[in-house]
Design an enzyme around this catalytic site. Structure first.
Site, mmCIF file in Angstrom:
data_model
loop_
_atom_site.group_PDB
_atom_site.id
_atom_site.type_symbol
_atom_site.label_atom_id
_atom_site.label_comp_id
_atom_site.label_asym_id
_atom_site.label_seq_id
_atom_site.Cartn_x
_atom_site.Cartn_y
_atom_site.Cartn_z
ATOM 1 N N ALA A 72 -36.423 -119.248 7.220
ATOM 2 C CA ALA A 72 -37.801 -119.225 7.721
ATOM 3 C C ALA A 72 -38.822 -119.166 6.587
ATOM 4 C CB ALA A 72 -37.974 -118.027 8.642
ATOM 5 N N LYS A 73 -38.388 -118.703 5.426
ATOM 6 C CA LYS A 73 -39.256 -118.600 4.238
ATOM 7 C C LYS A 73 -40.587 -117.947 4.583
ATOM 8 C CE LYS A 73 -36.914 -122.371 1.810
ATOM 9 N NZ LYS A 73 -35.979 -122.884 2.831
ATOM 10 N N ARG A 74 -40.518 -116.806 5.284
ATOM 11 C CA ARG A 74 -41.711 -116.089 5.675
ATOM 12 C C ARG A 74 -42.184 -115.151 4.565
ATOM 13 N NH1 ARG A 74 -40.937 -119.586 9.258
ATOM 14 N NH2 ARG A 74 -41.287 -119.200 11.456
#
Lengths: 271, 271
Positions: free
Chosen positions: B95-97
């Site tokens: 998700a690379k949040r």
């Protein structure tokens, strides 16, 4: 929306206020929890009460993803409601996305095309090919994280990179990317003293400024150092406006808080 | 899932393969498009055909968000299907949040609690308080972007920060964060020569390694420099496996490609 249309709205409404729609079901008035879609009902009431006082709305996607499918449905309904009823308002998907090229394209499609936001926030860590897919959309805007409002900004963003702080490298490097005219930047209000130097690098770009209010940033200082001849600022307030009250009068209370900020802005704009 | 359970699975299956479930409706077999949920049906077939060959699945959220509500429903069904039928498999929400603290908490809740992924990928740009909310979840893992597999990695990640490349600063700084034992790192296979230095900073951590296959990374090189006494590697392949064929035999073709990688890994593990 074009940048010129955004500037026109700012002058018309005498406001450069952005309202963050970060809906937390633990904080909204209890009576809304009995409705079928409490998140949307809350947003709708806030929008109905404040749309004449602000020029932008910014839902942060985290608050919608946290409620799974229901959350995404509420996000869709919220952006559709704004686009249908207030098409003059600039919309920001505060998503802070960023991935390798073909994957960033999917995010760009999701937020700028399907959900039809005017803009999306993007993280710069993965560099050029992670950001350019967002920049490819005409009359849409990519709001790149530069100097954020949180304490962790000092972990890497302000570190010295080849003689210059990392966030300045981000600003300078991003100017060389394709369609860089579609860039705006996130710069936190908690770091007002940085705005003068930032304006030397990107004199013309719009800045999305979180951190006024709950996080302690000061509007006067931000405007003093950050404003340009096209205003060039969108000042965001989330919690300070939308949670002004958690009683039946929550929308009116939000409007009162928004009005206070709008009036401060009107004075600044008239100078 | 504990790290020890993951290591046990690697030895049992003689594999440290992670399969990326990045479903693009333009690339899957046409006959699936007539089903009610083509994304889930595709994933289910891939999972049924490959679960004995891999130790992890990694859906990239961009590919689900791109299909709006239907996409999120397919993501929910996919993670539930894996957790119910193959609870021994390590799951990664790619998700690379990353956001300010209270907002990162919402993302952490969404992926680690509600969707019940074992791990989530997180971007480091916003620093400590943007990552620690993810680290707070027991027996869950936060996979921090360090050195990514794309060309844009050279824009900022490899730049010199106070005498050391930024990605090394990220590795070192992150070790000081609370619950840092729950950290893993993304290091791209396209940069195999960097692994030896990375292992000097984080000898014990697991690395999620994208970029083998379609992006050009080499498995042998990555293992030579990146493997530790607990293996410490999850090698991801997405397109190279799941799009091995777009005919009726797509799942078998995916299994064949996965088997090739698993057998290479088995040889490496037996050395």
């Amino acid at each position: 929306m074009t940048t010129q249309q955004l500037i026109s709205q700012i002058h018309k409404k005498k406001s450069f206020l952005c309202i963050g729609l970060d809906v937390d079901l633990n904080k909204i008035p209890k009576h809304l929890l009995q409705t079928e879609d409490p998140i949307f009902e809350f947003n709708k009431a806030i929008i109905d009460a404040t749309h004449h006082l602000c020029v932008a709305y910014k839902p942060n996607t985290a608050f919608y993803e946290a409620y799974g499918l229901k959350g995404w449905k509420a996000l869709e309904k919220t952006i559709n409601y704004i686009n249908q009823n207030h098409p003059e308002i600039f919309t920001i998907a505060d998503a802070k996305r960023g991935d390798i090229g073909n994957t960033s394209s999917m995010y760009a499609k999701a937020f700028l095309e399907d959900l039809a936001f005017d803009s999306v926030t993007v993280a710069p860590y993965m560099g050029k090919d992670s950001v350019e897919p967002f920049l490819a959309f005409k009359n849409k805007h990519t709001i790149l994280l530069a100097l954020t409002s949180n304490e962790g900004a000092f972990d890497f963003q302000t570190k010295n990179v080849d003689g210059k702080e990392l966030y300045k490298q981000v600003l300078e490097t991003s100017k060389t990317w394709k369609n860089s005219e579609n860039l705006m930047y996130v710069v936190g209000a908690t770091k007002a003293e940085y705005f003068a130097e930032i304006r030397r690098i990107i004199p013309d770009s719009f800045l999305l400024v979180p951190g006024v209010g709950a996080q302690g940033g000061n509007l006067q200082d931000v405007c003093k150092y950050g404003m340009n001849s096209n205003i060039g600022l969108l000042i965001n307030s989330s919690r300070g406006i939308i949670y002004a009250s958690n009683n039946n009068d929550f929308a009116e209370a939000a409007a009162t808080k928004a009005k206070e900020l709008q009036q401060e802005m009107e004075i600044i704009l008239s100078k």
